[in-house]
Scaffold this active site. Structure first.
Site, PDB file in Angstrom:
ATOM      1  N   LYS A 173      26.083-115.159 -23.925  1.00  0.00           N
ATOM      2  CA  LYS A 173      25.506-116.355 -23.291  1.00  0.00           C
ATOM      3  C   LYS A 173      23.980-116.254 -23.255  1.00  0.00           C
ATOM      4  O   LYS A 173      23.269-117.267 -23.410  1.00  0.00           O
ATOM      5  CB  LYS A 173      26.068-116.527 -21.877  1.00  0.00           C
ATOM      6  CG  LYS A 173      25.517-117.747 -21.116  1.00  0.00           C
ATOM      7  CD  LYS A 173      25.838-119.056 -21.820  1.00  0.00           C
ATOM      8  CE  LYS A 173      25.209-120.258 -21.105  1.00  0.00           C
ATOM      9  NZ  LYS A 173      25.844-120.574 -19.825  1.00  0.00           N
ATOM     10  N   LYS A 241      16.551-119.762 -14.433  1.00  0.00           N
ATOM     11  CA  LYS A 241      17.405-118.684 -13.932  1.00  0.00           C
ATOM     12  C   LYS A 241      18.018-117.911 -15.090  1.00  0.00           C
ATOM     13  O   LYS A 241      18.006-116.675 -15.123  1.00  0.00           O
ATOM     14  CB  LYS A 241      18.494-119.265 -13.025  1.00  0.00           C
ATOM     15  CG  LYS A 241      19.412-118.241 -12.376  1.00  0.00           C
ATOM     16  CD  LYS A 241      20.685-117.977 -13.165  1.00  0.00           C
ATOM     17  CE  LYS A 241      21.603-119.172 -13.178  1.00  0.00           C
ATOM     18  NZ  LYS A 241      22.907-118.867 -13.863  1.00  0.00           N
TER      19      LYS A 241
END
Length: 291
Positions: A173, A241
């Site tokens: 990811k 983030k």
């Protein structure tokens, strides 16, 4: 076959994902920190709600989480009312959050000690992918556990793949987010260039999207980027983030990521413009501002 499933975290991604699991015929119990969201879910889908993650996980064959960050994940899993207190022996815990590989490995080891299983399974496809049940799921963990969980994950995915050992899903990811950030910045610069050159963006994009420049971002975001419409899901705050996770991991494994660091800085400037909740295609706003 129908299973008892707990789903913890009903944000813009988790809400429809849990819905697809319910529509597939599984017995779903949901938990959300904001209880009104859980009330809305059970009014829309067949299932029940629990007051804590621990209550949701009681008796579940599969437990899913989809929360914001490492701290949120630690709270719903290892916290006082966390699911690790009640997860039954032999159950499978699938975390769809985007978090660090470090916490994923920690949860894997702790789950093993407690007699159940863990898969890190971050998702890609954005809000539209979640609502359409066509997410891509990148999984880290044991192959036998993955095979058990795959039919349930399939409820909300178009592509699900075991990448490797625990943490591999999260590492994949990270790569995904690096690629997206680079693609959005390149597309932003190209669109801004074309506008300044007086080109018709619809004609240009219809043409180059059929060649080597084609990308998901081009196909789905060029028009909204041209029109300065940035309310399509994945927010700048969340991208920052994610990129912070990437940059931290890159330091650990000795990988230079100069472009990722540069684009992270650009997103910080978008936040300074008040674009915290704009979607990640809003990088073009910086270029237009400089005119």
């Amino acid at each position: 076959m129908s299973f008892n499933v707990a789903f913890i975290g009903l944000g813009v991604m988790g809400y429809p994902m849990a819905g697809y699991i319910s529509k597939a015929g599984h017995n779903v119990t949901v938990y959300n920190r904001t209880g009104t969201k859980a009330d809305k879910w059970i009014a829309e889908y067949k299932g029940s709600k629990a007051d804590t993650p621990a209550k949701a996980a009681e008796g579940a064959d599969f437990i899913f989480t989809c929360v914001g960050n490492d701290n949120d994940l630690r709270e719903v899993s290892l916290g006082e009312n966390g699911l690790f207190n009640t997860a039954k022996s032999g159950s499978v815990y699938v975390d769809n959050s985007t978090v660090s590989a470090e916490i994923s490995r920690e949860l894997y080891a702790t789950a093993k000690d407690k007699g159940f299983n863990f898969l890190d399974a971050p998702i890609s496809g954005g809000q539209a992918g979640a609502e359409g049940g066509i997410l891509t799921v990148m999984v880290g963990g044991d192959e036998d556990v993955f095979k058990k969980a795959e039919p349930v994950i399939d409820c909300y995915s178009r592509k699900v793949k075991l990448i490797g050992k625990s943490g591999s899903g999260q590492l994949t990811k990270m790569m995904n987010q690096m690629c997206i950030a680079g693609a959005v910045q390149g597309l932003s610069e190209a669109i801004n260039f074309g506008i300044n050159a007086g080109l018709d963006m619809d004609i240009v994009m219809e043409t180059i999207s059929k060649g080597a420049a084609q990308s998901w971002q081009m196909e789905n975001r060029y028009r909204t980027m041209t029109d300065d419409v940035f309310d399509y899901g994945f927010a700048v705050d969340w991208m920052r983030k994610d990129l912070a996770i990437v940059i931290n991991e890159a330091k650990k494994n000795g990988s230079p990521v100069p472009i990722t660091e540069l684009i992270d800085g650009y997103y910080a400037k978008v936040q300074e413009m008040g674009g915290n909740r704009w979607d990640s295609s809003s990088l073009i706003a910086l270029l237009k501002k400089k005119k």
